[in-house]
Design a protein around this motif. Structure first.
Motif, PDB file in Angstrom:
ATOM      1  N   GLY A  29       1.443  -1.833  -9.247  1.00 43.37           N
ATOM      2  CA  GLY A  29       0.590  -2.418  -8.422  1.00 43.37           C
ATOM      3  C   GLY A  29       0.429  -3.787  -8.940  1.00 43.37           C
ATOM      4  N   ARG A  32       0.117  -7.398  -9.225  1.00 45.04           N
ATOM      5  CA  ARG A  32      -0.438  -8.355  -8.124  1.00 45.04           C
ATOM      6  C   ARG A  32      -0.009  -9.813  -8.641  1.00 45.04           C
ATOM      7  N   ARG A  77       4.285 -10.232  -5.098  1.00 41.66           N
ATOM      8  CA  ARG A  77       3.842 -11.468  -4.623  1.00 41.66           C
ATOM      9  C   ARG A  77       4.982 -12.567  -4.645  1.00 41.66           C
ATOM     10  N   ASP A 104      -3.154 -12.935  -0.395  1.00 40.46           N
ATOM     11  CA  ASP A 104      -3.912 -11.805  -1.244  1.00 40.46           C
ATOM     12  C   ASP A 104      -3.673 -10.470  -0.314  1.00 40.46           C
ATOM     13  N   THR A 105      -4.036 -10.856   1.072  1.00 37.53           N
ATOM     14  CA  THR A 105      -4.171  -9.568   1.932  1.00 37.53           C
ATOM     15  C   THR A 105      -2.764  -8.925   1.874  1.00 37.53           C
ATOM     16  N   TYR A 106      -1.935  -9.735   1.978  1.00 37.06           N
ATOM     17  CA  TYR A 106      -0.443  -9.162   2.296  1.00 37.06           C
ATOM     18  C   TYR A 106       0.080  -8.568   1.195  1.00 37.06           C
ATOM     19  N   GLU A 161      -1.900  -7.053  -1.185  1.00 43.75           N
ATOM     20  CA  GLU A 161      -2.485  -5.716  -1.164  1.00 43.75           C
ATOM     21  C   GLU A 161      -1.773  -4.612  -0.104  1.00 43.75           C
ATOM     22  N   LEU A 200       1.276  -3.408  -1.642  1.00 44.06           N
ATOM     23  CA  LEU A 200       1.284  -2.181  -2.937  1.00 44.06           C
ATOM     24  C   LEU A 200       0.695  -0.832  -2.219  1.00 44.06           C
ATOM     25  N   THR A 201       0.557  -0.839  -1.243  1.00 43.41           N
ATOM     26  CA  THR A 201       0.142   0.547  -0.526  1.00 43.41           C
ATOM     27  C   THR A 201       1.553   1.397  -0.507  1.00 43.41           C
TER      28      THR A 201
END
Length: 341
Positions: A166, A168, A177, A195-197, A199, A202-203
């Motif tokens: 995870g 970031r 990133r 930031d949305t991308y 996240e 990271l799923t």
């Protein structure tokens, strides 16, 4: 403007998370690429006119969709069959398909298996119809019978580790990133909603059944061949090959749009071990040629056109792998044209 809504839909195969805006209009199904989710389509959804019903889906193992493992021996059919189950549950018997990167391969497979259900096909920087890695020439000839140079063992283990942890940040050039900023888009662009991308990336579920998948040793360079499970293996040329699209009937119109400076899907891809070997980044290179991914897609689509299909290729100067994020106006204009064809 209608607000985006996200929900989970139980289908006959699995529960899938979708993002959409409305229940009416011509269905347009957006399919994301590897290590991403439907979040990468959000700006594209809201840009479509009200006559359309845009739907973006999370593929299995990404985002909010059930993390069922991928049977790579079926190529990308697990994903394509999931899409069919979703459309059936939503009561949709035909849709425009828009697929980015790996999602382009899923969309091609869907067309191959269910041509009557496809109103148009838009391929955004799609994976080659001959898969990712392990082939040469425009006709996708295997470099080795076992598909050496493709599959789960070709992923960078440091990227996989940082993805699973995870990470970031961007202290490492292999963090999600940093890969987004250096490979998904062309530097120095930093996409809005970065930031949305991150996240969303990271799923991604990791492991043998997910990303990158398992692998097997090979006697052929670079010493690794595809396994039978997981994401990169379902794109291996021994499992995935859709070079007979010219045989489908009916033949919906096809848009192929790509960034000219894409470093992921390219004739000299920075993710192709054969190209990396040729520049000294992978040891022991034996002269295996790089996979000409763009030339291979053009070869297959030229056959489609010669057989009576309509194909439009749009190469966007100065854009990278995510042309829909980098050049949304040009992408939207090209998409609008094929949707109304």
């Amino acid at each position: 403007m209608n607000a985006l809504r996200t929900r989970r839909v139980a289908t006959a195969r699995l529960t899938q998370q979708i993002t959409d805006l409305r229940d009416e209009g011509e269905p347009v199904l957006f399919v994301h690429g590897n290590v991403s989710t439907s979040a990468f389509w959000h700006t594209s959804l809201t840009a479509l006119p009200d006559r359309y019903r845009p739907i973006a889906v999370d593929l299995r193992g990404f985002g909010g969709t059930d993390p069922l493992p991928v049977d790579a021996t079926r190529g990308v059919r697990d994903y394509a069959d999931d899409l069919a189950a979703l459309l059936d549950t939503l009561g949709i018997d035909g849709a425009h398909l828009v697929g980015w990167s790996m999602g382009g391969g899923v969309a091609m497979q869907f067309l191959r298996d269910r041509p009557a259900a496809v109103r148009s096909l838009s391929l955004v920087s799609p994976v080659s119809p001959y898969g990712f890695g392990g082939t040469r020439g425009p006709e996708g000839t295997l470099n080795s019978p076992d598909g050496a140079g493709s599959g789960g063992g070709t992923a960078n283990p440091e990227f996989v580790r940082l993805l699973a942890e995870g990470d970031r940040g961007e202290d490492s050039p292999l963090s999600p990133r940093a890969v987004l900023a250096s490979c998904y888009v062309k530097p120095p662009l930093r996409p809005a909603h970065e930031d949305t991308y991150v996240e969303a990336m990271l799923t991604t579920r990791t492991g043998d059944g997910h990303y990158p998948g398992d692998s097997t040793p090979s006697d052929a360079w670079p010493g690794v061949a595809p396994g039978t499970r997981g994401v990169l293996n379902c794109l291996a040329p021994v499992h995935f090959r859709v070079d007979d699209l010219h045989l489908v009937e009916p033949k919906p119109p096809v848009l192929w749009i790509r960034g000219e400076d894409d470093v992921i899907v390219a004739d000299t891809s920075l993710f192709d071990l054969a190209h990396l070997g040729s520049v000294g980044a992978v040891p022991g290179w034996d002269g295996t040629p790089a996979q000409p991914m763009v030339a291979q897609t053009r070869h297959v689509l030229d056959r489609y056109a010669a057989a009576g299909g309509s194909v439009r290729e749009v190469a966007v100067p100065g854009a990278g792998h995510a042309v829909h994020l980098e050049r949304p106006e040009e992408f939207g204009a090209a998409l609008a044209e094929v949707l109304s064809a």
